[in-house]
Design an enzyme around this catalytic site. Structure first.
Site, mmCIF file in Angstrom:
data_model
loop_
_atom_site.group_PDB
_atom_site.id
_atom_site.type_symbol
_atom_site.label_atom_id
_atom_site.label_comp_id
_atom_site.label_asym_id
_atom_site.label_seq_id
_atom_site.Cartn_x
_atom_site.Cartn_y
_atom_site.Cartn_z
ATOM 1 N N THR A 53 0.179 2.521 7.137
ATOM 2 C CA THR A 53 -0.235 3.261 5.952
ATOM 3 C C THR A 53 -1.759 3.407 5.934
ATOM 4 O O THR A 53 -2.288 4.496 5.677
ATOM 5 C CB THR A 53 0.270 2.543 4.680
ATOM 6 O OG1 THR A 53 1.666 2.246 4.855
ATOM 7 C CG2 THR A 53 0.089 3.383 3.461
ATOM 8 N N CYS B 59 -1.879 -1.857 9.998
ATOM 9 C CA CYS B 59 -1.082 -1.211 8.948
ATOM 10 C C CYS B 59 -0.964 0.298 9.217
ATOM 11 O O CYS B 59 -1.985 0.988 9.332
ATOM 12 C CB CYS B 59 -1.777 -1.451 7.615
ATOM 13 S SG CYS B 59 -0.926 -0.769 6.202
ATOM 14 N N TYR C 269 0.827 -1.205 0.000
ATOM 15 C CA TYR C 269 0.000 0.000 0.000
ATOM 16 C C TYR C 269 0.873 1.272 0.000
ATOM 17 O O TYR C 269 0.408 2.350 -0.355
ATOM 18 C CB TYR C 269 -0.863 0.037 1.269
ATOM 19 C CG TYR C 269 -2.154 -0.759 1.241
ATOM 20 C CD1 TYR C 269 -2.364 -1.782 0.329
ATOM 21 C CD2 TYR C 269 -3.162 -0.471 2.147
ATOM 22 C CE1 TYR C 269 -3.543 -2.510 0.327
ATOM 23 C CE2 TYR C 269 -4.352 -1.185 2.156
ATOM 24 C CZ TYR C 269 -4.539 -2.209 1.236
ATOM 25 O OH TYR C 269 -5.713 -2.914 1.251
ATOM 26 N N CYS D 220 6.110 0.811 10.469
ATOM 27 C CA CYS D 220 5.606 -0.016 9.375
ATOM 28 C C CYS D 220 5.684 -1.457 9.841
ATOM 29 O O CYS D 220 6.706 -1.872 10.413
ATOM 30 C CB CYS D 220 6.459 0.174 8.119
ATOM 31 S SG CYS D 220 6.047 -1.010 6.818
ATOM 32 N N THR D 221 4.622 -2.207 9.605
ATOM 33 C CA THR D 221 4.559 -3.574 10.144
ATOM 34 C C THR D 221 5.650 -4.486 9.586
ATOM 35 O O THR D 221 5.989 -5.488 10.211
ATOM 36 C CB THR D 221 3.189 -4.199 9.825
ATOM 37 O OG1 THR D 221 2.929 -4.038 8.431
ATOM 38 C CG2 THR D 221 2.094 -3.547 10.635
HETATM 39 N N1 DGL Z 1 1.836 -2.675 6.273
HETATM 40 C C1 DGL Z 1 2.268 -1.398 5.787
HETATM 41 C C2 DGL Z 1 2.516 -0.427 6.945
HETATM 42 O O1 DGL Z 1 2.479 -0.797 8.088
HETATM 43 C C3 DGL Z 1 3.493 -1.464 4.961
HETATM 44 C C4 DGL Z 1 3.446 -2.354 3.775
HETATM 45 C C5 DGL Z 1 2.820 -1.725 2.556
HETATM 46 O O2 DGL Z 1 3.399 -0.778 1.987
HETATM 47 O O3 DGL Z 1 1.781 -2.236 2.192
HETATM 48 O O4 DGL Z 1 2.752 0.724 6.713
#
Ligand code: DGL
Length: 282
Positions: free
Chosen positions: A71, A69, A38, A200-201
């Protein structure tokens, strides 16, 4: 049932802490792997994908959903909480990871109230490492300004880190080069941060390679532990929602892409066997 949503398998780091601290509840994990990452997508698209995922979790029986997430939390949570839920799902709740992480960055207890709870650190600098979209949203800065305006926030986008994790490139000279590239603007400054949050996870999977590159005096915050503590606190303050959660020890893992691929990565991350199913959101 508690729904846990992430764009991919990285959110399992958050789920693992929830299972450790709140094992009594049923959980449904959804990874939108077919549309991940994402992090480089537009705000509109992230909003649309996240809402679709949250609605699917509601449909499957979740009454509380955690957006693991960053994002999705940064781009879609406000819209879901302020526009979607009051009109379409007034009895459900969606919680994100940005606010609890900012409380921890500012050295505040869970559930801190702006202007009421005094920050323990009122000066200095802290940093968040995140996807390009999370940084562009400025959500971390906006939340920190409300809670502890005296603290400087360094935000650093690390666009190559998610692809590295997705490709399983967790160590080696190439990976180290990319880690150093993104860390340099955070560390090489007159006032380096006292705390760094991996916002970010996917990033905790890079910790073994990352830790030796960060000076010992800088604290690396574990977002999974922060979110678990915050949800525990939230459920205590909202017994009406806690009472509606089912308690059957049920754990269901779902993904919008290949179930085998997800299960393999999930097993490596959680350290135990798991069965995943592929689902269609519409
Ligand atoms: N899971 C998303 C986050 O925690 C990062 C991975 C993505 O870009 O989808 O920001």
């Amino acid at each position: 049932m508690i729904g846990v949503f992430d764009s991919g398998f990285g959110g399992l780091t958050i789920l693992a802490s929830l299972l450790r601290d709140l094992p009594q509840y049923d959980y449904l994990y959804l990874a939108d792997s077919a549309r991940a990452p994402y992090g480089a997508r537009s705000a509109d698209v992230i909003n649309e994908f996240t809402l679709e995922s949250v609605e699917w979790l509601f449909h499957e029986g979740c009454t509380v959903v955690v957006l693991a997430c960053n994002t999705a939390s940064a781009r879609a949570l406000r819209n879901i909480q302020q526009r979607h839920l009051p009109v379409h799902r007034p009895d459900r709740r969606v919680l994100g990871v940005v606010r609890p992480s900012v409380e921890a960055l500012a050295g505040l207890p869970p559930g801190a109230i702006p202007g009421v709870t005094l920050p323990s650190d009122t000066r200095g600098a802290v940093a968040v490492l995140a996807t390009a979209s999370t940084v562009a949203s400025d959500s971390y800065r906006l939340e920190l300004q409300k809670l502890a305006p005296g603290i400087e926030l360094i935000q650093q986008a690390c666009p190559m880190w998610v692809p590295l994790v997705e490709a399983g490139e967790l160590a080696g000279p190439g990976t180290e080069w990319f880690l150093r590239q993104s860390l340099a603007p955070v560390l090489d400054r007159p006032r380096p941060p006292t705390r760094i949050l991996l916002g970010c996870t996917h990033f905790p999977l890079l910790l073994p390679a990352l830790r030796p590159l960060v000076p010992a005096g800088i604290e690396l915050l574990n977002q999974a532990d922060i979110v678990a503590a915050r949800l525990t606190d939230w459920l205590q303050r909202h017994p009406e929602h806690a009472a509606r959660l089912t308690r059957g020890g049920r754990r269901r893992y779902t993904t919008t892409d290949d179930a085998g691929w997800f299960a393999e990565r999930g097993e490596r991350l959680l350290g135990h066997r798991l069965t995943a199913e592929r689902v269609r959101l519409r």
